[in-house]
Design a protein around this motif. Structure first.
Motif, PDB file in Angstrom:
ATOM      1  N   LEU A  28       0.834  -1.202   0.000  1.00  0.00           N
ATOM      2  CA  LEU A  28       0.000   0.000   0.000  1.00  0.00           C
ATOM      3  C   LEU A  28       0.871   1.255   0.000  1.00  0.00           C
ATOM      4  O   LEU A  28       0.559   2.234  -0.688  1.00  0.00           O
ATOM      5  CB  LEU A  28      -0.928  -0.001   1.219  1.00  0.00           C
ATOM      6  CG  LEU A  28      -1.794   1.258   1.399  1.00  0.00           C
ATOM      7  CD1 LEU A  28      -2.686   1.489   0.184  1.00  0.00           C
ATOM      8  CD2 LEU A  28      -2.632   1.149   2.676  1.00  0.00           C
ATOM      9  N   ALA A  29       1.966   1.228   0.761  1.00  0.00           N
ATOM     10  CA  ALA A  29       2.859   2.396   0.805  1.00  0.00           C
ATOM     11  C   ALA A  29       3.432   2.688  -0.575  1.00  0.00           C
ATOM     12  O   ALA A  29       3.499   3.843  -1.010  1.00  0.00           O
ATOM     13  CB  ALA A  29       3.985   2.157   1.813  1.00  0.00           C
ATOM     14  N   GLY A  76       3.959   5.997  -4.889  1.00  0.00           N
ATOM     15  CA  GLY A  76       4.465   5.930  -6.251  1.00  0.00           C
ATOM     16  C   GLY A  76       3.439   6.200  -7.329  1.00  0.00           C
ATOM     17  O   GLY A  76       3.794   6.624  -8.432  1.00  0.00           O
ATOM     18  N   LEU A  77       2.145   5.983  -7.032  1.00  0.00           N
ATOM     19  CA  LEU A  77       1.124   6.099  -8.074  1.00  0.00           C
ATOM     20  C   LEU A  77      -0.024   7.019  -7.675  1.00  0.00           C
ATOM     21  O   LEU A  77      -0.295   8.015  -8.347  1.00  0.00           O
ATOM     22  CB  LEU A  77       0.579   4.708  -8.419  1.00  0.00           C
ATOM     23  CG  LEU A  77      -0.444   4.644  -9.550  1.00  0.00           C
ATOM     24  CD1 LEU A  77       0.224   4.929 -10.889  1.00  0.00           C
ATOM     25  CD2 LEU A  77      -1.118   3.267  -9.598  1.00  0.00           C
ATOM     26  N   VAL A  78      -0.684   6.704  -6.573  1.00  0.00           N
ATOM     27  CA  VAL A  78      -1.920   7.407  -6.207  1.00  0.00           C
ATOM     28  C   VAL A  78      -1.694   8.903  -6.031  1.00  0.00           C
ATOM     29  O   VAL A  78      -2.458   9.729  -6.546  1.00  0.00           O
ATOM     30  CB  VAL A  78      -2.518   6.804  -4.921  1.00  0.00           C
ATOM     31  CG1 VAL A  78      -3.769   7.582  -4.504  1.00  0.00           C
ATOM     32  CG2 VAL A  78      -2.860   5.337  -5.137  1.00  0.00           C
ATOM     33  N   TYR A  79      -0.636   9.272  -5.308  1.00  0.00           N
ATOM     34  CA  TYR A  79      -0.409  10.683  -5.006  1.00  0.00           C
ATOM     35  C   TYR A  79       0.752  11.268  -5.803  1.00  0.00           C
ATOM     36  O   TYR A  79       1.385  12.230  -5.383  1.00  0.00           O
ATOM     37  CB  TYR A  79      -0.198  10.859  -3.501  1.00  0.00           C
ATOM     38  CG  TYR A  79      -1.451  10.516  -2.711  1.00  0.00           C
ATOM     39  CD1 TYR A  79      -2.626  11.241  -2.904  1.00  0.00           C
ATOM     40  CD2 TYR A  79      -1.473   9.453  -1.815  1.00  0.00           C
ATOM     41  CE1 TYR A  79      -3.785  10.927  -2.212  1.00  0.00           C
ATOM     42  CE2 TYR A  79      -2.633   9.132  -1.114  1.00  0.00           C
ATOM     43  CZ  TYR A  79      -3.786   9.872  -1.322  1.00  0.00           C
ATOM     44  OH  TYR A  79      -4.943   9.563  -0.638  1.00  0.00           O
ATOM     45  N   VAL A 108      -0.342  14.086   5.620  1.00  0.00           N
ATOM     46  CA  VAL A 108       0.782  15.023   5.690  1.00  0.00           C
ATOM     47  C   VAL A 108       2.091  14.309   5.400  1.00  0.00           C
ATOM     48  O   VAL A 108       2.960  14.812   4.693  1.00  0.00           O
ATOM     49  CB  VAL A 108       0.831  15.698   7.081  1.00  0.00           C
ATOM     50  CG1 VAL A 108       2.055  16.609   7.185  1.00  0.00           C
ATOM     51  CG2 VAL A 108      -0.444  16.490   7.326  1.00  0.00           C
ATOM     52  N   GLN A 109       2.239  13.092   5.909  1.00  0.00           N
ATOM     53  CA  GLN A 109       3.442  12.304   5.687  1.00  0.00           C
ATOM     54  C   GLN A 109       3.047  10.931   5.165  1.00  0.00           C
ATOM     55  O   GLN A 109       2.438  10.140   5.876  1.00  0.00           O
ATOM     56  CB  GLN A 109       4.242  12.161   6.991  1.00  0.00           C
ATOM     57  CG  GLN A 109       5.520  11.350   6.855  1.00  0.00           C
ATOM     58  CD  GLN A 109       6.529  12.014   5.932  1.00  0.00           C
ATOM     59  OE1 GLN A 109       6.784  13.207   6.049  1.00  0.00           O
ATOM     60  NE2 GLN A 109       7.094  11.254   5.010  1.00  0.00           N
ATOM     61  N   LEU A 110       3.373  10.665   3.907  1.00  0.00           N
ATOM     62  CA  LEU A 110       3.079   9.357   3.339  1.00  0.00           C
ATOM     63  C   LEU A 110       4.042   8.316   3.894  1.00  0.00           C
ATOM     64  O   LEU A 110       5.206   8.615   4.182  1.00  0.00           O
ATOM     65  CB  LEU A 110       3.216   9.395   1.812  1.00  0.00           C
ATOM     66  CG  LEU A 110       2.091  10.049   1.018  1.00  0.00           C
ATOM     67  CD1 LEU A 110       2.503  10.193  -0.438  1.00  0.00           C
ATOM     68  CD2 LEU A 110       0.807   9.237   1.119  1.00  0.00           C
ATOM     69  N   ASP A 111       3.541   7.101   4.046  1.00  0.00           N
ATOM     70  CA  ASP A 111       4.430   6.013   4.448  1.00  0.00           C
ATOM     71  C   ASP A 111       5.477   5.793   3.366  1.00  0.00           C
ATOM     72  O   ASP A 111       5.193   5.896   2.168  1.00  0.00           O
ATOM     73  CB  ASP A 111       3.633   4.720   4.653  1.00  0.00           C
ATOM     74  CG  ASP A 111       2.763   4.781   5.900  1.00  0.00           C
ATOM     75  OD1 ASP A 111       3.076   5.605   6.776  1.00  0.00           O
ATOM     76  OD2 ASP A 111       1.779   4.023   5.975  1.00  0.00           O
ATOM     77  N   THR A 112       6.682   5.489   3.779  1.00  0.00           N
ATOM     78  CA  THR A 112       7.777   5.248   2.841  1.00  0.00           C
ATOM     79  C   THR A 112       7.881   3.756   2.555  1.00  0.00           C
ATOM     80  O   THR A 112       7.960   2.954   3.484  1.00  0.00           O
ATOM     81  CB  THR A 112       9.115   5.742   3.418  1.00  0.00           C
ATOM     82  OG1 THR A 112       8.996   7.130   3.729  1.00  0.00           O
ATOM     83  CG2 THR A 112      10.237   5.541   2.416  1.00  0.00           C
ATOM     84  N   PRO A 113       7.867   3.369   1.274  1.00  0.00           N
ATOM     85  CA  PRO A 113       8.001   1.938   0.957  1.00  0.00           C
ATOM     86  C   PRO A 113       9.337   1.393   1.446  1.00  0.00           C
ATOM     87  O   PRO A 113      10.340   2.110   1.505  1.00  0.00           O
ATOM     88  CB  PRO A 113       7.928   1.908  -0.580  1.00  0.00           C
ATOM     89  CG  PRO A 113       7.316   3.202  -0.973  1.00  0.00           C
ATOM     90  CD  PRO A 113       7.710   4.186   0.075  1.00  0.00           C
TER      91      PRO A 113
END
Length: 346
Positions: free
Chosen positions: A73-74, A79-82, A146-151
């Protein structure tokens, strides 16, 4: 939207049932295994439900490599959604993802997944989420946190292109064929000796047809160049070299310059010069030059360029070479893109 919400809920339930064995062990044996680290097989959110729904069509190419959008999901969200290059929140019509699913995207990858149209995958039941539902999801897409999870770095399993992949890909991307390098006009050319057209930096595996022939007359360096790129040769028991060392780098530099030159000089070839001609310059036709530069980047690297990167390519590569000639400018720009990490890796 009620329809989309119902669909997302259904996707979560289907994903849970399909993966129950993987998360909880063999339930038919009555085991009491628990999910690792508390992970759940159910979709964690609406975005995750969409990821699971699109996965059957997309994860074959995008679960690893340099675009592992479906690894987690991250990875999907960051990488894609946002990433507005692919998804424009609230604007499905302007989103590259929708254009790819419909098969009308610009650049080399007009359709994703390649091969069978997405709507046919839906009709066959392989994928259950329609394009209309993907559009509805984008239209109602929530703002990113505010902060996306990092893969995890482990999700990016990148490898270099093999030598045979480089040869086939470049011929296709640059609009070149075997005829541009060797004499194949005679209808019986496969049964006769043929001679490489000189000064074209032909690169060809030693164990590929038309190389296997007792009458083979050619430039032996074509095979040496292929092996320098890391290619193998089954006839000589030579294995592929998966590394990318100085020999491969030097061969690719020369190959990119020579083959881009062939593509630019080839009559009626729009691979490099689709929206501009050699008569167009940055002063006389700036819009045509910029449009062609953007298209060439997309064609060679498979993704739209960021404005900052396009600016650097224009100012640091194209403009200095244009001072000598527009031909040299486009050959140099084309060659620079071939040596880009996104082209060399997969």
């Amino acid at each position: 939207m009620r329809t989309l919400s119902s669909f997302l809920g259904a996707v979560a339930l289907v994903a849970l049932s399909l993966n129950l064995g993987a998360c909880f062990g063999d339930v038919s044996q009555g085991g009491d295994d628990k999910p690792d680290a508390g992970d759940s097989c159910a979709a964690a959110s609406d975005n995750d439900a969409v990821r699971l729904a699109l996965a059957p069509a997309c994860e074959g190419c995008h679960v690893n490599g340099n675009k592992p959008f479906f690894a987690s999901l991250a990875a999907f969200e960051s990488g894609l959604v946002y990433d507005e290059r692919f998804v424009k929140r609230g604007d499905p019509e302007g989103s590259l993802l929708i254009k790819m699913l419909k098969g009308v995207a610009p650049g080399s990858y007009a359709q994703m997944p390649p091969g069978q149209p997405y709507e046919q995958l839906v009709a066959s039941g392989r994928v259950t989420m329609t394009i209309a539902q993907v559009e509805a999801w984008i239209r109602d897409l929530k703002a990113p946190p505010v902060q996306l999870d990092t893969p995890s770095p482990a999700e990016f399993k990148v490898r270099r292109l093999a030598a045979d992949e480089m040869v086939v890909s470049l011929m296709d991307q640059l609009g070149l064929t075997l005829e541009d390098f060797v004499s194949t006009s005679d209808p019986h050319w496969r049964d006769q000796a043929y001679v490489v057209n000189w000064n074209k930096f032909f690169v060809w595996p030693g164990d590929w047809a038309p190389g296997i022939s007792g009458q083979y007359v050619s430039d032996p360096r074509s095979v040496e160049r292929f092996e320098a790129l890391g290619g193998g040769n089954s006839l000589e028991y030579r294995k592929k070299d998966p590394s990318f060392g100085p020999s491969a780098g030097q061969a690719l530099v020369q190959m990119s310059q020579a083959w881009c030159g062939r593509a630019v000089d080839k009559p009626n070839n729009k691979a490099v010069l689709r929206f501009a001609t050699l008569a167009d310059t940055s002063t006389k036709s700036p819009d045509a030059v910029q449009k062609n530069l953007r298209n060439l980047y997309l064609r060679m690297l498979g993704q739209p360029p960021a404005d900052a990167e396009l600016k650097e390519l224009y100012e640091q590569v194209y403009l200095p070479l244009e001072a000598q000639s527009t031909r040299l400018a486009w050959v140099g720009t084309c060659a620079a893109l071939i040596r880009h990490p996104l082209w060399i890796t997969y």
